[in-house]
Design an enzyme around this catalytic site. Structure first.
Site, PDB file in Angstrom:
ATOM      1  N   ASP A  93      35.679  40.791  26.204  1.00 32.91           N
ATOM      2  CA  ASP A  93      34.409  40.075  26.042  1.00 32.91           C
ATOM      3  C   ASP A  93      34.607  38.619  26.492  1.00 32.91           C
ATOM      4  O   ASP A  93      35.538  37.947  26.041  1.00 32.91           O
ATOM      5  CB  ASP A  93      34.040  40.145  24.545  1.00 32.91           C
ATOM      6  CG  ASP A  93      32.632  39.680  24.257  1.00 32.91           C
ATOM      7  OD1 ASP A  93      31.779  39.734  25.167  1.00 32.91           O
ATOM      8  OD2 ASP A  93      32.378  39.287  23.096  1.00 32.91           O
ATOM      9  N   GLU A 147      28.092  37.639  34.695  1.00 32.41           N
ATOM     10  CA  GLU A 147      26.956  37.033  33.991  1.00 32.41           C
ATOM     11  C   GLU A 147      26.282  35.971  34.854  1.00 32.41           C
ATOM     12  O   GLU A 147      26.938  35.152  35.497  1.00 32.41           O
ATOM     13  CB  GLU A 147      27.401  36.401  32.657  1.00 32.41           C
ATOM     14  CG  GLU A 147      26.242  35.703  31.931  1.00 32.41           C
ATOM     15  CD  GLU A 147      26.484  35.418  30.456  1.00 32.41           C
ATOM     16  OE1 GLU A 147      27.320  36.077  29.830  1.00 32.41           O
ATOM     17  OE2 GLU A 147      25.808  34.515  29.935  1.00 32.41           O
TER      18      GLU A 147
HETATM   19  P1  13P Z   1      26.025  37.884  18.461  1.00 35.93           P
HETATM   20  O1  13P Z   1      26.603  36.569  18.087  1.00 35.93           O
HETATM   21  O2  13P Z   1      24.530  37.846  18.492  1.00 35.93           O
HETATM   22  O3  13P Z   1      26.504  39.003  17.601  1.00 35.93           O
HETATM   23  O4  13P Z   1      26.477  38.211  19.968  1.00 35.93           O
HETATM   24  C1  13P Z   1      27.734  38.776  20.232  1.00 35.93           C
HETATM   25  C2  13P Z   1      28.080  38.769  21.674  1.00 35.93           C
HETATM   26  O5  13P Z   1      27.292  38.509  22.552  1.00 35.93           O
HETATM   27  C3  13P Z   1      29.476  39.090  22.026  1.00 35.93           C
HETATM   28  O6  13P Z   1      29.725  38.916  23.385  1.00 35.93           O
HETATM   29  O1  G3H Z   2      30.232  36.258  22.121  1.00 40.13           O
HETATM   30  C1  G3H Z   2      31.211  35.974  21.438  1.00 40.13           C
HETATM   31  C2  G3H Z   2      31.721  36.891  20.407  1.00 40.13           C
HETATM   32  O2  G3H Z   2      30.909  36.869  19.269  1.00 40.13           O
HETATM   33  C3  G3H Z   2      33.162  36.635  20.127  1.00 40.13           C
HETATM   34  O3  G3H Z   2      33.352  35.531  19.316  1.00 40.13           O
HETATM   35  O4  G3H Z   2      35.168  34.180  20.408  1.00 40.13           O
HETATM   36  O5  G3H Z   2      34.665  33.982  17.934  1.00 40.13           O
HETATM   37  O6  G3H Z   2      35.783  36.038  18.852  1.00 40.13           O
HETATM   38  P1  G3H Z   2      34.850  34.869  19.132  1.00 40.13           P
HETATM   39 ZN    ZN Z   3      28.565  37.345  24.270  1.00 43.30          ZN
END
Ligand code: 13P
Ligand code: G3H
Ligand code: ZN
Length: 332
Positions: A93, A147
């Site tokens: 992510d 993105e």
């Molecule tokens: P939220 O903070 O709305 O749960 O979004 C999570 C997200 O986009 C992780 O990439």
């Molecule tokens: O979009 C981000 C996610 O919620 C991950 O958050 O970087 O705190 O693990 P983090």
């Molecule tokens: Zn995100």
């Protein structure tokens, strides 16, 4: 080098094609620890939903990259043991560099996101293309999410002061020049617990903040430019009022919490949006459950006695999302 196939994982190719044709979205749930992963797998096996397990750079730092990789392998075996094989993706992510994406691709991730959304357009294209070329050259074909557009909100390592909707006139060019397999867009969602300021919202009769609607016109314009192409929504937690109330009842302070209403996510899931990212709702569910146990049983000190109920609450929440919001239940 570890191939994701050795871990029993799949990439997002077929998963997204089915989701677009079927009018639902695949849940992308973040995890950082065992209880979150157990809850995700239990909920997705029980509801027979495909799932994307998301790991952020922050999660890798917190939990250790080797542990996370082997937890994903364990998740595949756990699903099997629970009696139903669901397709499971392990996804990076918000990857912010080629090196991070490469490391994940080389160590068993079946999908990565390269987030160049804060870069100038041409630099975003160059970085995203570099990751795609590497990921797609792997014999097992690792899928890549790019993105365009900037989400508002602040998370540990993911921040953008303001939001800029994705420009529909850029998406075709971006996708064809980079070769991405899916595209995250900005249509008004945002990361974290406070997705809008109180000034951006109206209030319901009982004082609950009501956010402005998502920009469905922008989504439609993007779909017209990229027919049948997989679209991703980040920042899609709903921040349920019940969790806000429960956290505050047991001593927490989470003012001005506001998320994306479930009916808007349901509407998005029926479109080309085939991946919906949810992390903050898991944080809210866990925090509410842990606070309740510790407040009601102040002498409790066995972590299983508060992390167990937190896991149960998470599972309930994920099942609800799969069945009522994303429509992914029964699609595995
Ligand atoms: P939220 O903070 O709305 O749960 O979004 C999570 C997200 O986009 C992780 O990439
Ligand atoms: O979009 C981000 C996610 O919620 C991950 O958050 O970087 O705190 O693990 P983090
Ligand atoms: Zn995100």
């Amino acid at each position: 080098m570890t191939s994701y196939k050795e871990l029993g994982l799949v990439n997002t190719k077929d998963m997204f094609a089915k989701a677009i044709n079927g009018g639902y979205a695949v849940p992308a749930y973040n995890f950082n620890n065992m209880e979150q992963l157990q809850a995700i797998i239990q909920a997705c096996v029980e509801t027979k939903s495909p799932v994307i397990l998301q790991v952020s750079a922050g999660a890798r730092k917190y939990a250790n990259k080797n542990l996370l990789k082997n937890m994903a392998r364990g998740a595949v075996e756990y699903a099997h043991e629970l009696g139903y094989d669901i397709p499971i993706v392990l996804h990076l992510d918000h990857g912010n560099s080629f090196e991070l994406c490469k490391d994940c691709i080389d160590t068993g991730f079946s999908s990565v996101m390269i987030d160049g959304s804060s870069l100038p357009y041409e630099e975003n294209i160059a970085l995203t293309k570099q990751v795609c070329e590497y990921a797609h050259s792997r014999p097992d074909y690792v899928t890549v999410e790019g993105e365009l557009g900037v989400l508002a909100g602040v998370e540990d390592e993911v921040s953008a002061a303001e939001s800029h909707y994705t420009k529909p006139e850029e998406v075709e060019d971006f996708v064809s020049k980079t070769g991405v397999d899916s595209l995250a867009i900005s249509i008004g969602t945002s990361h974290g617990r406070c997705k809008f300021t109180p000034e951006q919202c109206t209030r319901s009769a009982d004082g609950i903040l009501v956010p402005p609607p998502l920009a469905f016109d922008v989504l439609e314009a993007i779909e017209k430019k990229l027919p049948g192409f997989p679209i991703v929504l980040h920042g899609s937690s709903s921040i349920p009022v019940e969790y806000v109330k429960e956290i505050e009842k047991y001593g927490g302070k989470v003012p001005d919490s506001v998320g994306i209403p479930e009916e808007q996510l349901r509407k998005a899931a029926k479109s080309a949006v085939c991946k919906i990212n949810i992390d903050s709702d898991g944080r809210m569910a866990m925090t509410a459950a842990v606070r309740k146990v510790l407040a009601e049983q102040p002498s409790e000190f066995d972590p299983r006695k508060y992390l167990g109920p937190a896991r149960d609450e998470l599972k309930k929440m994920y099942s609800h999302k799969n069945i009522e919001v994303l429509g992914s239940a029964g699609k595995a």
